[in-house]
Scaffold this active site. Structure first.
Site, short mmCIF file in Angstrom:
data_model
loop_
_atom_site.label_atom_id
_atom_site.label_comp_id
_atom_site.label_asym_id
_atom_site.label_seq_id
_atom_site.Cartn_x
_atom_site.Cartn_y
_atom_site.Cartn_z
N LYS A 204 0.83 -1.21 -0.11
CA LYS A 204 -0.01 0.12 -0.16
C LYS A 204 0.84 1.26 0.14
CE LYS A 204 -4.32 -1.98 1.53
NZ LYS A 204 -5.33 -1.78 2.72
N ARG A 238 -3.43 -9.92 5.18
CA ARG A 238 -3.64 -9.98 3.68
C ARG A 238 -2.49 -9.73 2.94
NH1 ARG A 238 -6.20 -6.77 -0.09
NH2 ARG A 238 -7.75 -7.66 -1.23
C1 PT1 Z 1 -7.93 -4.43 3.21
C2 PT1 Z 1 -8.21 -4.57 1.68
C3 PT1 Z 1 -9.27 -5.21 1.53
N1 PT1 Z 1 -7.64 -3.87 1.04
C4 PT1 Z 1 -9.74 -5.93 3.64
N2 PT1 Z 1 -9.84 -5.95 2.39
C5 PT1 Z 1 -7.91 -3.78 -0.21
N3 PT1 Z 1 -10.38 -6.67 4.60
C6 PT1 Z 1 -9.01 -4.56 -0.81
C7 PT1 Z 1 -3.17 2.55 -1.04
O1 PT1 Z 1 -3.04 3.23 -0.09
O2 PT1 Z 1 -6.81 -3.85 3.79
N4 PT1 Z 1 -8.54 -5.12 4.12
N5 PT1 Z 1 -9.45 -5.11 0.22
C8 PT1 Z 1 -7.02 -3.13 -1.30
N6 PT1 Z 1 -7.39 -1.63 -0.99
C9 PT1 Z 1 -6.36 -0.56 -0.97
C10 PT1 Z 1 -6.39 0.72 -0.27
C11 PT1 Z 1 -5.23 -0.76 -1.83
C12 PT1 Z 1 -5.43 1.47 -0.28
C13 PT1 Z 1 -4.37 0.18 -1.82
C14 PT1 Z 1 -4.28 1.19 -1.13
O3 PT1 Z 1 -2.16 2.04 -2.11
#
Ligand code: PT1
Length: 260
Positions: A204, A238
């Site tokens: 992230k 995850r």
């Molecule tokens: C998470 C999650 C998810 N993250 C759960 N499900 C994502 N339960 C998708 C960035 O800042 O943490 N928990 N499902 C992916 N989402 C992101 C959010 C991907 C922020 C990248 C960023 O780069």
């Protein structure tokens, strides 16, 4: 939990896994690398992502669930907020629901209560398309704790058994840099709710902000974050890089269990 993304605009896999053969190969690798759960998402929820229709999401994930069932007996988690997708995915063999909206869509709580599968409730401020524009909190830890506590309570009132609930602070979901750091530093507080915790920090942007690395060079940062989360009591991590993450967590677990 290994991440298998099937969205062509997926935030770091760049659409490599829309192909069923590729999805199968990737799943097989995650299984042999030691994943305990496979998470499939048909809708990207990364910052700025556009909504995907129900039929498109179903078209993406149902064939993947079929393929996964050929490859493994591991639990299959479905990353969705849509009730039709939850229902169809569980009928097709998914055994867990991962909802970044914490079952706030109308009917979602009732459906999951009837499906009797584990569910991950995640905190988000705003919605993916605009959530990173100007996130504001008085106290991010208190906000996340209060929200997840009240969602869990609603779920239990609606008949979802306590043992089925997992909570996730939602790193990067409507959180500025400092909010994410504060949340990770105080993750232990979330344990007070009494539910297993799930944490997603893999690749992230917060890790990019700390290290100055682009998305393809965040493995070390992701491992450090996973270890911090595990030390703070997270039960599920995850991750994209399953092999490396599992090794790091084995070391962490061994040391944690030896504490006197
Ligand atoms: C998470 C999650 C998810 N993250 C759960 N499900 C994502 N339960 C998708 C960035 O800042 O943490 N928990 N499902 C992916 N989402 C992101 C959010 C991907 C922020 C990248 C960023 O780069």
């Amino acid at each position: 939990m290994g991440i298998l993304n099937v969205t062509p605009d997926s935030f770091s896999d760049g659409g490599f896994f829309v192909d069923l053969g590729d999805a199968k190969e990737q799943a097989e690798r995650m299984v042999s690398d030691g994943a305990s759960i496979i998470d499939i998402g048909g809708e990207s929820t990364r910052p700025g992502a556009e909504d995907v229709s129900e039929s498109m999401e179903l078209d993406r994930i149902l064939p993947i669930i079929e393929v996964l069932k050929e490859v493994t007996d591991l639990p299959i988690s479905i990353d969705t907020s849509k009730i039709a997708v939850m229902q169809e995915a569980v009928s097709a063999g998914a055994t867990m629901i991962n909802d970044v909206l914490a079952l706030q869509e109308p009917g979602a709580i009732e459906l999951v209560s009837s499906l009797q599968v584990p569910v991950c409730l995640m905190h988000m401020q705003g919605r993916p398309r605009s959530m990173q524009e100007a996130p504001v909190y008085d106290d991010v830890n208190a906000a996340v704790l209060t929200f997840l506590g009240s969602r869990a309570e609603k779920c239990i009132e609606a008949g979802i058994s306590r043992e089925m609930i997992i909570v996730d602070p939602g790193f990067g979901f409507g959180k500025a840099y400092q909010h994410n750091v504060e949340l990770l530093a105080n993750l232990r507080q979330l344990k007070e709710l009494g539910f297993p915790m799930m944490v997603g920090l893999s690749r992230k942007s917060i890790l990019g902000e700390i290290t100055g690395r682009d998305i393809f060079n965040r493995l070390s940062g992701s491992i450090a974050a996973a270890v911090i989360a595990a030390l703070s009591g997270a039960a599920i991590i995850r991750a994209h890089d399953v092999k490396e993450t599992v090794d790091a967590l084995e070391v962490t677990r061994t040391v944690m269990e030896a504490e006197t």
